[in-house]
Each structure stands twice: as C-alpha cells, then as structure tokens.
Scaffold this motif. Structure first.
Motif, PDB file in Angstrom:
ATOM      1  N   VAL A  82     -23.971  -7.119   4.099  1.00  5.40           N
ATOM      2  CA  VAL A  82     -23.859  -6.812   5.528  1.00  5.40           C
ATOM      3  C   VAL A  82     -24.377  -5.404   5.795  1.00  5.40           C
ATOM      4  O   VAL A  82     -24.352  -4.553   4.914  1.00  5.40           O
ATOM      5  CB  VAL A  82     -22.400  -6.939   6.021  1.00  5.40           C
ATOM      6  CG1 VAL A  82     -21.904  -8.341   5.837  1.00  5.40           C
ATOM      7  CG2 VAL A  82     -21.509  -5.956   5.318  1.00  5.40           C
ATOM      8  N   ILE A  91      -6.236  -2.318  13.226  1.00  8.60           N
ATOM      9  CA  ILE A  91      -5.508  -3.587  13.328  1.00  8.60           C
ATOM     10  C   ILE A  91      -4.854  -3.933  11.993  1.00  8.60           C
ATOM     11  O   ILE A  91      -3.763  -4.480  11.947  1.00  8.60           O
ATOM     12  CB  ILE A  91      -6.446  -4.727  13.777  1.00  8.60           C
ATOM     13  CG1 ILE A  91      -7.009  -4.421  15.161  1.00  8.60           C
ATOM     14  CG2 ILE A  91      -5.724  -6.069  13.797  1.00  8.60           C
ATOM     15  CD1 ILE A  91      -7.873  -5.521  15.714  1.00  8.60           C
ATOM     16  N   ILE A  96      -2.036  -6.958   4.951  1.00  8.16           N
ATOM     17  CA  ILE A  96      -3.030  -6.886   6.035  1.00  8.16           C
ATOM     18  C   ILE A  96      -2.767  -7.980   7.064  1.00  8.16           C
ATOM     19  O   ILE A  96      -2.769  -7.724   8.275  1.00  8.16           O
ATOM     20  CB  ILE A  96      -4.456  -7.005   5.453  1.00  8.16           C
ATOM     21  CG1 ILE A  96      -4.881  -5.665   4.882  1.00  8.16           C
ATOM     22  CG2 ILE A  96      -5.434  -7.435   6.524  1.00  8.16           C
ATOM     23  CD1 ILE A  96      -6.300  -5.643   4.449  1.00  8.16           C
ATOM     24  N   ASN A 124       0.320  -7.201   9.145  1.00  7.89           N
ATOM     25  CA  ASN A 124       0.016  -6.115  10.079  1.00  7.89           C
ATOM     26  C   ASN A 124      -0.822  -6.616  11.240  1.00  7.89           C
ATOM     27  O   ASN A 124      -0.576  -6.281  12.398  1.00  7.89           O
ATOM     28  CB  ASN A 124      -0.753  -5.000   9.370  1.00  7.89           C
ATOM     29  CG  ASN A 124       0.172  -4.142   8.537  1.00  7.89           C
ATOM     30  OD1 ASN A 124       1.360  -4.117   8.775  1.00  7.89           O
ATOM     31  ND2 ASN A 124      -0.393  -3.451   7.574  1.00  7.89           N
ATOM     32  N   THR A 125      -1.856  -7.412  10.886  1.00  7.35           N
ATOM     33  CA  THR A 125      -2.765  -7.895  11.923  1.00  7.35           C
ATOM     34  C   THR A 125      -2.016  -8.733  12.936  1.00  7.35           C
ATOM     35  O   THR A 125      -2.172  -8.563  14.146  1.00  7.35           O
ATOM     36  CB  THR A 125      -3.886  -8.733  11.277  1.00  7.35           C
ATOM     37  OG1 THR A 125      -4.453  -7.967  10.238  1.00  7.35           O
ATOM     38  CG2 THR A 125      -4.940  -9.101  12.287  1.00  7.35           C
ATOM     39  N   ASN A 180       0.068  -6.465  15.080  1.00  9.66           N
ATOM     40  CA  ASN A 180      -0.745  -5.684  16.016  1.00  9.66           C
ATOM     41  C   ASN A 180      -1.291  -6.549  17.138  1.00  9.66           C
ATOM     42  O   ASN A 180      -1.336  -6.132  18.294  1.00  9.66           O
ATOM     43  CB  ASN A 180      -1.892  -5.001  15.286  1.00  9.66           C
ATOM     44  CG  ASN A 180      -1.423  -3.760  14.560  1.00  9.66           C
ATOM     45  OD1 ASN A 180      -0.622  -3.002  15.080  1.00  9.66           O
ATOM     46  ND2 ASN A 180      -1.910  -3.568  13.344  1.00  9.66           N
ATOM     47  N   LEU A 181      -1.758  -7.763  16.780  1.00  8.54           N
ATOM     48  CA  LEU A 181      -2.327  -8.640  17.801  1.00  8.54           C
ATOM     49  C   LEU A 181      -1.254  -9.049  18.800  1.00  8.54           C
ATOM     50  O   LEU A 181      -1.487  -9.087  20.009  1.00  8.54           O
ATOM     51  CB  LEU A 181      -2.958  -9.876  17.160  1.00  8.54           C
ATOM     52  CG  LEU A 181      -4.272  -9.647  16.424  1.00  8.54           C
ATOM     53  CD1 LEU A 181      -4.820 -10.958  15.882  1.00  8.54           C
ATOM     54  CD2 LEU A 181      -5.303  -8.990  17.326  1.00  8.54           C
ATOM     55  N   VAL A 217     -25.772  -7.551  16.633  1.00 11.30           N
ATOM     56  CA  VAL A 217     -24.683  -6.575  16.549  1.00 11.30           C
ATOM     57  C   VAL A 217     -24.424  -5.949  17.917  1.00 11.30           C
ATOM     58  O   VAL A 217     -23.273  -5.766  18.322  1.00 11.30           O
ATOM     59  CB  VAL A 217     -25.025  -5.503  15.492  1.00 11.30           C
ATOM     60  CG1 VAL A 217     -24.024  -4.372  15.546  1.00 11.30           C
ATOM     61  CG2 VAL A 217     -25.031  -6.110  14.115  1.00 11.30           C
ATOM     62  N   LEU A 219     -17.199  -7.859  22.061  1.00 12.97           N
ATOM     63  CA  LEU A 219     -15.973  -7.342  21.455  1.00 12.97           C
ATOM     64  C   LEU A 219     -15.230  -6.449  22.442  1.00 12.97           C
ATOM     65  O   LEU A 219     -14.014  -6.534  22.592  1.00 12.97           O
ATOM     66  CB  LEU A 219     -16.406  -6.572  20.215  1.00 12.97           C
ATOM     67  CG  LEU A 219     -15.446  -6.089  19.164  1.00 12.97           C
ATOM     68  CD1 LEU A 219     -16.228  -5.954  17.879  1.00 12.97           C
ATOM     69  CD2 LEU A 219     -14.872  -4.781  19.538  1.00 12.97           C
ATOM     70  N   ALA A 222     -11.919  -8.761  18.327  1.00 10.84           N
ATOM     71  CA  ALA A 222     -12.628  -7.993  17.316  1.00 10.84           C
ATOM     72  C   ALA A 222     -12.792  -8.772  16.015  1.00 10.84           C
ATOM     73  O   ALA A 222     -13.881  -8.848  15.448  1.00 10.84           O
ATOM     74  CB  ALA A 222     -11.883  -6.689  17.053  1.00 10.84           C
ATOM     75  N   LEU A 223     -11.689  -9.383  15.554  1.00  3.55           N
ATOM     76  CA  LEU A 223     -11.718 -10.089  14.265  1.00  3.55           C
ATOM     77  C   LEU A 223     -12.789 -11.161  14.245  1.00  3.55           C
ATOM     78  O   LEU A 223     -13.574 -11.260  13.307  1.00  3.55           O
ATOM     79  CB  LEU A 223     -10.359 -10.751  14.023  1.00  3.55           C
ATOM     80  CG  LEU A 223      -9.305  -9.939  13.299  1.00  3.55           C
ATOM     81  CD1 LEU A 223      -8.023 -10.732  13.243  1.00  3.55           C
ATOM     82  CD2 LEU A 223      -9.795  -9.617  11.910  1.00  3.55           C
ATOM     83  N   VAL A 270     -16.462  -9.662  14.414  1.00  6.45           N
ATOM     84  CA  VAL A 270     -16.852  -9.096  13.119  1.00  6.45           C
ATOM     85  C   VAL A 270     -17.058 -10.217  12.107  1.00  6.45           C
ATOM     86  O   VAL A 270     -17.989 -10.182  11.298  1.00  6.45           O
ATOM     87  CB  VAL A 270     -15.788  -8.081  12.638  1.00  6.45           C
ATOM     88  CG1 VAL A 270     -16.079  -7.635  11.221  1.00  6.45           C
ATOM     89  CG2 VAL A 270     -15.768  -6.870  13.554  1.00  6.45           C
ATOM     90  N   TRP A 304     -20.502 -11.663  12.644  1.00  5.72           N
ATOM     91  CA  TRP A 304     -21.523 -10.775  12.067  1.00  5.72           C
ATOM     92  C   TRP A 304     -21.614 -10.971  10.569  1.00  5.72           C
ATOM     93  O   TRP A 304     -22.692 -11.176  10.016  1.00  5.72           O
ATOM     94  CB  TRP A 304     -21.133  -9.313  12.294  1.00  5.72           C
ATOM     95  CG  TRP A 304     -21.344  -8.804  13.666  1.00  5.72           C
ATOM     96  CD1 TRP A 304     -22.166  -9.331  14.613  1.00  5.72           C
ATOM     97  CD2 TRP A 304     -20.746  -7.647  14.249  1.00  5.72           C
ATOM     98  NE1 TRP A 304     -22.099  -8.580  15.742  1.00  5.72           N
ATOM     99  CE2 TRP A 304     -21.242  -7.536  15.553  1.00  5.72           C
ATOM    100  CE3 TRP A 304     -19.846  -6.689  13.789  1.00  5.72           C
ATOM    101  CZ2 TRP A 304     -20.865  -6.509  16.402  1.00  5.72           C
ATOM    102  CZ3 TRP A 304     -19.473  -5.678  14.637  1.00  5.72           C
ATOM    103  CH2 TRP A 304     -19.971  -5.578  15.928  1.00  5.72           C
ATOM    104  N   MET A 305     -20.453 -10.872   9.912  1.00  8.81           N
ATOM    105  CA  MET A 305     -20.437 -10.945   8.458  1.00  8.81           C
ATOM    106  C   MET A 305     -21.008 -12.284   7.994  1.00  8.81           C
ATOM    107  O   MET A 305     -21.794 -12.340   7.056  1.00  8.81           O
ATOM    108  CB  MET A 305     -19.011 -10.796   7.924  1.00  8.81           C
ATOM    109  CG  MET A 305     -18.353  -9.520   8.346  1.00  8.81           C
ATOM    110  SD  MET A 305     -18.214  -8.419   6.964  1.00  8.81           S
ATOM    111  CE  MET A 305     -17.722  -6.913   7.722  1.00  8.81           C
TER     112      MET A 305
END
Lengths: 368, 388
Positions: free
Chosen positions: A208, A223, B36, B39-40, B43-44, B341, B348, B354-355, B358, B361-362
C-alpha cells in the motif's frame, strides 16, 4: 629504409607518434563527441540547447535576481526574487519553533554527527565510546528538542521545516532497523506461524502507498486506541513511518541474509551455537555489513517520503513552502521556493547516494 | 530417531521450543487484535457511528471534474469511488507507458560513448532521483497553473491550446465504417502472429529465414492505412475553437493530470533508466563478441543475444517500478487530482466511515501488488527454465 636488405636489423626502431587525430584534445573530441554521424548530430543538438539553457538559467538565478526586499512587490527584476529567504529561512529550517530556543535544535543537529559517524565508517579513535554516545543520543536529542530538565518545554506542534523532515526520517530509520531485523529473521524462520506473520506484515505494508498509512495514523489510530488515550501527532507519524520503513528494511536485510554462504550457517551449527547466538555472533554481523548500502538507499527513499506529512497537515519544509507560496506577500514565487527546497533534498540525498555507492565499491573489493 | 515431547522436556527440545514460541506469538497477536477491536467498537459507539458498507449506496453530494464515466453529485459514494479508481488507472497507465519510453531511451543513451549525452542524462537521472516526488508534482503543477490565462492561450499549430486550465487537444470522432479499420488491424495482427510462428518453425527445420519485420510492417501499418483511406477516412477530428470565455470542442487534459503525469513519468523514468543500464551492463562483453564471431550481424546480436539476457535482469525490478508508480499516483491528493485516495478521503470526511474507506484502499492496492508479484513469480519461473 635506406639500409640494404641483406643487413640484419639488430635494434628496435623508435615508435612513430600516434596520428594527431587520435590523441590529445582532438583525439578526445573525436572519440567522445564526434565518433559517428549520429553522435555528431546528437552532440551539436545538445550543445545548441545547452548554449540557450545555461545562460538563461545563470541569468535567472544570479545575474538578474534580487535578494533584498520585504515583499515580492519590492522585486523589480526579470530574474528570480530571493528576497524572502532573509525573512523566512528560519521557518524553512525550524518551522514554528520559538526563535529564542532554536540554538537547541542546532546543537542537537551538530551532535548528530559524532553519533552517526562510528556506525558509518571505522578506524576512528575512541569509536567504542562514540558508540555509547550514539546509544544515548536519542534521549539527549529528545530532551534538547522537546524540553524538560530545566529547558523550556516546546510542544511538538511547533516542530516544522527541514527539522521535522530530519526528525521523522531519522527516527523512522533508527527504529525500523531492529524491527526490520526481526521481520527478516521471521521471514527466514522454519516455524510456519512466525514466517506467515512476517510475510503477511511485510507484503501488506509494501503493497500500500505510504499516504494511506499516514491516513491510518491520523484517522484510524485514534479509533484503535482506548478512548481516553491521545497520541501526539508526530509520534503517530513516526509509528506509521517506522512500520512502513521496517517492511522495506526487512527485505533489504533478507537480501543480506541470503548473501551469506550456507557454510557459515552450518559452521555455526557445528560449533554448537544455538539459533540466537549463531545469528548474533556469526550471521547478522556479516549480513548487516552487506546490507548497509541497501539500508542507506532505504533511508534516502524514506527521507524523500517524509514530505508526505503535509497531507495530514504537518508543516515540514514543503508545507512551509506551500504556505509561503500562497501568502499574498510572496504570491507567485513558486519556482524560486520549490527550487530552494529541492536544493536541500538534493544535497542530502545525493551525498548519501554517493556514500552508498562508495560503500558498495568497498564491499566488492573486500569480497575478492 | 525422534524423541517424544513431554511437558517435562518441552523447553529442552528444539521442536518443543518452536511450538511454544509460535503459541506465544499467536497469543500476543490475538490479544493485540482483541484490544484493538474492543477499542474500536467502544470508540465507534461513542461517536454514534455504524459500520458496514451500506453507506456506499448513499448520495455523494460532491462534484468530480476529472472523470471517465458519467458522474453527477447525485451519484452514490460507490460510483464516486469507481470514478476515482478509474482515474488512478488512467494516470498510472499513462505514466507507465511514458516512464518506460523515457527509461529505455535514457538508459541506452547513458551508455552511449558520447560524453556530452551521457553526462546530460546522468544529471537528469541524479536530479530527479534525489528530489522528493511530491515536490516535483507540486512544482510541475505550480508551473502549469501559472501558464497564461484562457484568453492568451499558447497555440500549438492552431489545433491544440495550452493555458492555465490545462491542454485542450482535438478529439477524434469515429464514424461507423471505422469498425472495419479495427477489424483489419485485428486480422493483420493475427496474421503476423501466425506468420511469426510459421517462420520460426520453418527456420528450425530448414534454416531459411523469413523477413518478419518487413512483413509485419506491411501487414500492420500499410493494410489498415489502405482500408482507412479506401473507406474515405472515417475519423472526424473535433478541433477546439475559441469562444468568448473558453474553448468549444476537443477534449481537455487538466493541469492536475498533466502535472501528475509529467512528474510520475520523469521520476520513474529515471529509476527505469538505471535498471535498463544495469541490465545491459550485466550481459558480459564475451556474449556479444561470441555472437559477432558466429557471424551474427550487429542488430541480430542486439536482438537475439543481448536483449533476451538483459531483459531477464530488467523485468523483475521493472515490474516493481510499475507498482511503485501506481502507488505513487496516490500523491495526487496534494494537487487535487481526484484519484482513489483523494475521493476516498472526501468520502471519509463526509460519511465518517474511516474503517471501510481505508479497507477499500488497502484492498485495491494490495490486490494490485499481489497480482504483480504473482506475475513476477510466474515470469521468474519461466525464465529460469531457459537457464541451464
């Protein structure tokens, strides 16, 4: 040729001088510039183009340029307007770092050389002590830059300019070296799970663009972290840049590991060394030495990539340049500004690439 | 003879230690992912966001200037992303074509025995390689957008115009009979291919050669041209004409696309030239001497001996340069060229997903790079068969 043919020749005759057209300046010109019709045409065309371009560039940069003035309206010349350098050089180098504290950055920069030199060459007196110094250098530099211990504290959002490029680039490369070594060893490992994780990480990061990773640092890291934890934006950038660089570093080091003849591995095994000892004492010292040119090249690439931080709103030297170009006082001086910034990067990257080429030649000599 | 691993000797057995180590790594990764994820989710929930790809159907509300397919601000996010992906593909393919051309020419010229030319090429390569690509993109963009305004456009032979809104060039309008020209090209291509195979077989059997380049030229260039003219030139050129404020007709290349194209092509071209140079230098001089002493002509030596061996060295790093160029095209965001992008970034910001963005993209860049490495592995296997 006057001697009769029945008389034997017992002495060497003096060699005749080479034809005038093949030696000296004329010979050089004939050989290097006019050796064939197509070469002659190419030479003449490029001489013609150069004779137009070089005087024009010299005239623009030096002869009809101006270096004094407060705004671009003071520049009344045809050539380049360098008046802004006097006013803005501090910002280009240090960003918004308080002017009274900039000596600290200068000291940190000067101390960088004794910290770097013992790793780049050898045969220096006191090399071992210097290496201890370079281990301590990151701590010293952090204190100098961010403050504490009696020094006035400077928040990291004041960091900017070329200093930011150096900070991000150097921390990225220094931190990515150990991670890269671990990943490279993991990729070579016989344990399938460790190998798969390493390959997965390396390929995912290399696949990437860095820009998406920087977006991740800016948007996704907050996040992923616990809700009450916030990370400094420069630290977030350094984390992502390190992750990015370590994948490339791992591939460079893997190249070094593969260059080690398998006899070395077998000899280490035969000596009864375990995996970690054989790596630390036998394999890695050799593999890393072979990889140094590649590591330097990775650093050049990473250093150029540090300009990408402008995308997430940090003001490195390019960000400062962009801001200045759109400032009404200096509007329309984009060519001057970007050429100036390019000169900075060229100086650093070109000298590093020459260094890595010199290293490669030295390594090639040692191998024989 | 293998010993049985028991709980008592597990640390003293090499395989046992391996299992333990792997278990430890697995455990750490699992913990890391779990933290992670939790947390996500927290946060969401706090931000009141939902996850999932449903938002791709929502209306986008923003405009895209540079587009290859129909798109309005009423279209969906998903369509906007496809427009962005196509823009990435567009600038990457333009860049790859031009960079390859520049790279091969520069690489060969740098090896030329003309001192002046090789020095000039060296300075081009050193300057472009040692200055950040992002700086070069912004530099070209600044130059292109400071060109004269539309009214004072620079005219190129009266058919194309350059101004600070980019390059306006004539666009072709294909009429119906043009399909026959395409048909002729395809047929001739197949014929040339068949001829190539046939002549190769014949040469192996009898040693007789067949002038393939000449026949190919005749088939591929002259036949389509004859068809083209005999059908009465079925292409209309829509030449741009000046109106009061802008131009009408033709097509416009935006300064963003031009700047990105020029910068990517010259930057990657410099890297490719180094690869080409290294490739040609890697073929030892003994090879060309041997070929010449076998009686091959100079161009035959180049075509049959040097190039096949040099390509073996050139192609793998070349494909990774292509991949680099594609990834570097994401720097478009700095000058406002709307690639994958850049459009993803807009989405975004607008939707807060966001998740997912991204992730897209990846996914796109990773599949491109995995496809490239698959090709490289295949190619390496193929050429290693040729090797002894």
């Amino acid at each position: 040729m006057n001697s009769p043919s029945n008389e034997a020749i017992t002495q060497y005759k003096e060699a005749r001088p080479p034809p005038i057209a093949s030696v000296g300046i004329i010979g050089w010109l004939r050989h290097n510039l006019f050796s064939s019709v197509s070469n002659t045409i190419l030479t003449l065309v490029s001489i013609y183009l150069l004779s137009i371009a070089i005087p024009a560039i010299v005239d623009w940069v030096i002869l009809s340029s101006q270096i004094s003035g407060d705004t671009r309206f003071d520049c009344k010349v045809e050539g380049a307007c360098w008046a802004w350098i006097d006013q803005r050089l501090g910002q280009f180098l240090f960003g918004f770092y308080p002017a009274s504290e900039r000596w600290r950055v200068v000291i940190a920069f000067i101390l960088l050389f004794p910290a770097l030199i013992p790793w780049l060459t050898h045969g220096i007196p006191g090399q071992r002590y210097l290496r201890w110094f370079s281990v301590a250098y990151p701590v010293i530099a952090t204190i100098l830059l961010a403050g504490g211990f009696g020094l006035q504290e400077v928040p990291t959002d004041k960091f900017g300019g070329f200093m930011l490029n150096l900070i991000v680039g150097l921390s990225g490369i220094v931190l990515s070296l150990p991670v890269g070594i671990v990943l490279a060893l993991g990729r070579q490992s016989k344990l399938p799970l460790i190998r798969w994780f390493s390959i997965g990480f390396i390929e995912a990061v290399r696949g990437v663009p860095l820009i998406t990773l920087l977006f991740v640092s800016n948007i996704l890291l907050p996040i992923f972290l616990p809700p009450d934890v916030t990370l400094d934006s420069i630290i977030r950038v350094i984390i992502m840049v390190t992750a990015f660089a370590s994948a490339y570093m791992a591939e460079v080091i893997r190249g070094g590991l593969q260059a080690i003849p398998s006899g070395q591995y077998e000899a280490a095994d035969a000596m009864g060394l375990n995996y970690w000892k054989s790596m630390r004492l036998i394999i890695l010292p050799q593999a890393l030495r072979v990889s140094i040119p590649g590591i330097v090249n990775t650093f050049i690439g990473l250093f150029k990539d540090t300009t990408l931080v402008i995308v997430i709103g940090l003001f490195d030297i390019l960000g400062i340049a962009n801001a200045m170009v759109s400032n009404p006082d200096w509007l329309g001086l984009s060519t001057e500004t970007y050429v100036f910034v390019a000169a900075f990067f060229f100086a650093v990257c070109f000298s590093m690439s020459r260094y890595s080429m010199w290293l490669e030649r030295r390594l090639a000599r040692q191998r024989h | 003879m293998t010993n049985r691993i028991t709980l008592g000797n597990i640390w003293f057995d090499k395989r046992g230690r391996g299992y333990l180590l792997q278990l430890l790594v697995l455990f750490c990764v699992a913990i890391f992912l779990a933290v992670i994820t939790s947390n996500t989710i927290a946060n969401l929930q706090r931000a009141g966001l939902t996850s999932g790809f449903g938002f791709l159907g929502d209306q986008a509300f923003f405009d895209i200037n540079q587009r290859l397919i129909d798109y309005t601000s009423q279209s969906s996010f998903g369509r906007a992303l496809i427009v962005g992906l196509l823009n990435t593909v567009l600038v990457s393919s333009l860049g790859i074509l031009t960079a390859t051309l520049i790279g091969f020419i520069a690489g060969v010229l740098r090896l030329s025995n003309n001192w002046l030319i090789s020095r000039l090429i060296t300075s081009y390569v050193e300057v472009t390689r040692n200055v950040p690509l992002l700086l070069q993109i912004i530099f070209w963009w600044a130059i292109l957008t400071s060109l004269p305004k539309v009214r004072e456009s620079i005219s190129i032979f009266g058919v194309s115009f350059i101004n600070n809104r980019g390059l306006r060039a004539p666009s072709p309008n294909f009429e119906d009979p043009f399909i026959w020209v395409c048909f002729a090209i395809v047929v001739c291509l197949l014929l040339t291919l068949a001829l190539y195979v046939w002549s190769g077989r014949r040469q192996k059997l009898t040693g007789e050669t067949f002038p393939i380049p000449l026949a190919g030229l005749f088939l591929l260039v002259i036949t389509p041209l004859v068809v083209f003219y005999s059908l009465g030139q079925p292409i209309n050129w829509d030449i741009p004409t000046r109106t009061r404020f802008n131009f009408r007709g033709g097509f416009n290349i935006t300064p963003e696309l031009l700047a990105l194209w020029i910068a990517l092509a010259t930057y990657t071209g410099a890297f490719i030239s180094e690869i080409v140079r290294a490739g040609i230098l890697s073929v030892s001089t003994g090879q060309s001497e041997a070929a010449l002493s076998l009686g091959l002509r100079k161009n035959q030596t180049m075509r049959l001996i040097i190039i096949p061996q040099a390509l073996r060295v050139i192609i793998p790093p070349l494909t990774s340069q292509y991949l680099n160029l594609t990834k570097n095209s994401s720097l478009a965001i700095a000058i406002g060229y709307q690639d994958l992008v850049s459009i993803g970034g807009t989405i975004l910001n607008q939707s807060g997903h966001a998740l997912e963005v991204v992730g897209i993209w990846m996914f796109v860049y990773l599949s491109l790079s995995l496809a490239t490495s698959a090709f490289m592995n295949w190619y390496n296997k193929r050429i290693s068969l040729v090797e002894r």
